[in-house]
Enzyme design. Sequence first.
Site, PDB file in Angstrom:
ATOM      1  N   GLU A  58       6.281  48.039   0.226  1.00 34.77           N
ATOM      2  CA  GLU A  58       5.060  48.612   0.461  1.00 34.77           C
ATOM      3  C   GLU A  58       3.996  48.951  -0.707  1.00 34.77           C
ATOM      4  OE1 GLU A  58       5.221  51.563   3.540  1.00 34.77           O
ATOM      5  OE2 GLU A  58       6.528  52.605   2.514  1.00 34.77           O
ATOM      6  N   ARG A  80      10.044  55.507  12.969  1.00 35.59           N
ATOM      7  CA  ARG A  80       9.345  56.563  12.173  1.00 35.59           C
ATOM      8  C   ARG A  80       9.678  57.975  12.533  1.00 35.59           C
ATOM      9  NH1 ARG A  80       4.690  52.501  13.125  1.00 35.59           N
ATOM     10  NH2 ARG A  80       3.788  51.965  11.426  1.00 35.59           N
ATOM     11  N   ARG A 116      -6.778  52.761   4.182  1.00 36.79           N
ATOM     12  CA  ARG A 116      -6.410  52.040   5.485  1.00 36.79           C
ATOM     13  C   ARG A 116      -7.008  52.730   6.576  1.00 36.79           C
ATOM     14  NH1 ARG A 116       0.042  53.082   6.199  1.00 36.79           N
ATOM     15  NH2 ARG A 116      -0.045  52.987   8.604  1.00 36.79           N
ATOM     16  N   CYS A 124       7.383  44.891   9.332  1.00 29.85           N
ATOM     17  CA  CYS A 124       6.909  45.900  10.318  1.00 29.85           C
ATOM     18  C   CYS A 124       5.599  46.635  10.209  1.00 29.85           C
ATOM     19  CB  CYS A 124       8.048  47.088  10.227  1.00 29.85           C
ATOM     20  SG  CYS A 124       8.026  48.140   8.786  1.00 29.85           S
ATOM     21  N   ASN A 166       0.869  47.618   6.196  1.00 28.98           N
ATOM     22  CA  ASN A 166      -0.052  48.698   6.104  1.00 28.98           C
ATOM     23  C   ASN A 166      -0.575  49.095   4.962  1.00 28.98           C
ATOM     24  OD1 ASN A 166      -0.012  47.884   9.045  1.00 28.98           O
ATOM     25  ND2 ASN A 166       1.227  49.869   9.409  1.00 28.98           N
ATOM     26  N   ASP A 167       0.707  49.668   4.575  1.00 26.39           N
ATOM     27  CA  ASP A 167       0.427  50.412   2.912  1.00 26.39           C
ATOM     28  C   ASP A 167       0.410  49.122   1.616  1.00 26.39           C
ATOM     29  OD1 ASP A 167       0.230  53.011   3.294  1.00 26.39           O
ATOM     30  OD2 ASP A 167       2.558  53.225   3.663  1.00 26.39           O
ATOM     31  N   ARG A 221      13.888  54.372   9.346  1.00 28.07           N
ATOM     32  CA  ARG A 221      13.213  54.885   8.177  1.00 28.07           C
ATOM     33  C   ARG A 221      13.325  56.328   7.974  1.00 28.07           C
ATOM     34  NH1 ARG A 221       6.956  53.907   7.233  1.00 28.07           N
ATOM     35  NH2 ARG A 221       6.696  55.615   8.818  1.00 28.07           N
ATOM     36  N   HIS A 237      -6.264  59.699  16.312  1.00 33.94           N
ATOM     37  CA  HIS A 237      -5.499  60.108  17.085  1.00 33.94           C
ATOM     38  C   HIS A 237      -5.440  59.533  18.389  1.00 33.94           C
ATOM     39  CE1 HIS A 237      -3.328  62.969  14.583  1.00 33.94           C
ATOM     40  NE2 HIS A 237      -4.543  63.961  14.460  1.00 33.94           N
TER      41      HIS A 237
HETATM   42  C1  PEP Z   1       3.565  49.996   6.734  1.00 32.91           C
HETATM   43  O1  PEP Z   1       3.111  50.667   5.818  1.00 32.91           O
HETATM   44  O2  PEP Z   1       3.247  48.831   6.878  1.00 32.91           O
HETATM   45  C2  PEP Z   1       4.369  50.809   7.523  1.00 32.91           C
HETATM   46  C3  PEP Z   1       5.033  50.071   8.479  1.00 32.91           C
HETATM   47  O3  PEP Z   1       4.481  52.074   7.353  1.00 32.91           O
HETATM   48  P1  PEP Z   1       3.425  53.058   8.046  1.00 32.91           P
HETATM   49  O4  PEP Z   1       2.544  52.536   8.655  1.00 32.91           O
HETATM   50  O5  PEP Z   1       4.320  54.251   8.835  1.00 32.91           O
HETATM   51  O6  PEP Z   1       2.925  53.813   6.590  1.00 32.91           O
HETATM   52 MG    MG Z   2       3.911  52.734   5.067  1.00 34.87          MG
END
Ligand code: PEP
Ligand code: MG
Length: 582
Positions: free
Chosen positions: A432, A297, A466, A503, A455-456, A333, A190
């Site tokens: 993802e 988001r 992650r 993204c 990221n996912d 999204r 956070h």
């Molecule tokens: C991702 O997973 O790369 C993504 C952009 O979504 P979030 O980080 O919100 O899970």
């Molecule tokens: Mg994601």
Amino acid sequence: MKELNGVPVSQGILIGKAVVIKRQELDCPRHFIHAKSTGREIKRLEKAISKSKNQLTRHIRGLRHDEYGFFEVLNAHLLMMDDVEFLDRIKAIISERLQNAEWVLQQVSRELVLAMGEATDPYLRARAEDIQHVSNRVMANLCGIKADPDAGKLRGAVVVAHAISPGNLARMVKQGLAGMVVDVGGETSHAAIIARALGIPAVVGMGNASTSVKDGDKVILDGLRGKLVMDPTEQQIEEYKEVRQRFMAFEDELLSDVELPAETKDGFITRLSGNLETEDELDELLSHGAEGLALVRTEFLYLGSASEPDEETQYQAYSRIIKRIGKRVVTFRTLDLGGEKFPSYLPQLEEENPALGLRAIRYCMTHPKLFTTQLRALLRASIHGNIRIMFPLITGVSELRAVKEFYRKVQEELRAERIPFKDDIPIGAMIELPSAAIVADLLAQEVDFFSIGTNDLIQYTMAIDRLSEHLRKQYHPMHIAILRLLRMITTAAQNNGVDVSLCGEMAGNPMYAPLLVAMGISELGMSAVAIPHVKRLIRSIRLSESRELLGRVMECDGFEAIEELINQEIGERFPELCYKRF
Ligand code: PEP
Ligand code: MG
């Protein structure tokens, strides 16, 4: 002179004094009370709680209307102070064991924090942090210690703490705080997110900074490389002043490209867009040259409210964003709730492993009322501009078809009610999950665009949480498995004439830009500060040489070799752009 190392999470260099916030529990006194004094002791506790609630209410009132994230956290802290079970337990122990309120509060909170801190569920682990913050505040008020450091000391200072609550951080920044160092946490904690959003240099995961640094010590905070230099020499101060000067001048100079496209020397253009978590980031994104929004988001509306936002509230919020972005493309999204992103007012999910559970599109499809409300609001807002809608965590074709069918029904509902909306909104799937990447050729026949969420994708491909502090080094975008998946996705998209955006966080790292451009990704989504860096790099290279580099990278077998190659070819050629926290 001594240096501590941690994870750089927000760029910049700060030379200043440290304001150290000690963990109150270290100084907690214990004594026994007389049986006749239990009533007085309980009253003291109640008074400290009431004072703490007043302090929090004042902080909440001082928030701007767009500071949803802080509101949510502070409000949760406020609610915790009314937790009858927790308070009754403390009161009962005071009466039974005849111990002072401070000691009992510390023991009860510590048990809870330990129990929750060990939970596998990241949501519960985050709650442990909240309990610690609440307990610290009440403890400070019980002991007559200032719960918040003197405002006068904060101007231009670096706060050094074991952990810091986002609300406290936001308030201190308003009072002039200029940097943050904390012992715990990672890039997605956070405090790190808030420090980035507020633009102050920050390093987390320092280990023992709060016990090594003394209040008032002179320090250098290096948010570029993740260092804290304690008691610096004159020579170091001079060197860092120069680095800071160069960094700031370079950032200013990069902004001279703000109106220019991210075009390679041989004329290939990539769209650089922003990722938006809260509305208040929009000005910053636009001033840094965002050409659109690659990812909104939308969870922010849910996580930042005390209750579920209704259709009208969502419609207003989406419309504000669309209108402010003008003719540019905004990609919304749909809700990605679940795991640690779950508002307290919705019935909590009891899941062994929330990351693999009922989250994102799965949650929406099993909560049709909630999903319908969001889609109606998005469709209604579509008349104000140029939007795209995408669905998170898609696993495969039949799921995607079911989602599209759901979407069609909501469109029909609006049509029947004669409510206007655009009926040619491009629809996309977030890629993802490894399963989605593997069947990308099939998914490409169902949608207008793909958005790759690395990221996912990295997390699920490599089975590395992650958020894990322990596996930070292995969680790597340059693993050849990830690169192969990216290539599979982009090839499938190109074969089917489908546009591809990316993204995930890796899009904001200039080092990776040549590879992503060479793969044919047409839009990269990132934070405001990253845009000028990535743009400058793209404007300095040729597509032909990027393709050649990609070819060599794809022949490597491990990420160490790939990193080395990219370092040689990009890092060493553009050190000022790649001199970053990544
Ligand atoms: C991702 O997973 O790369 C993504 C952009 O979504 P979030 O980080 O919100 O899970
Ligand atoms: Mg994601």
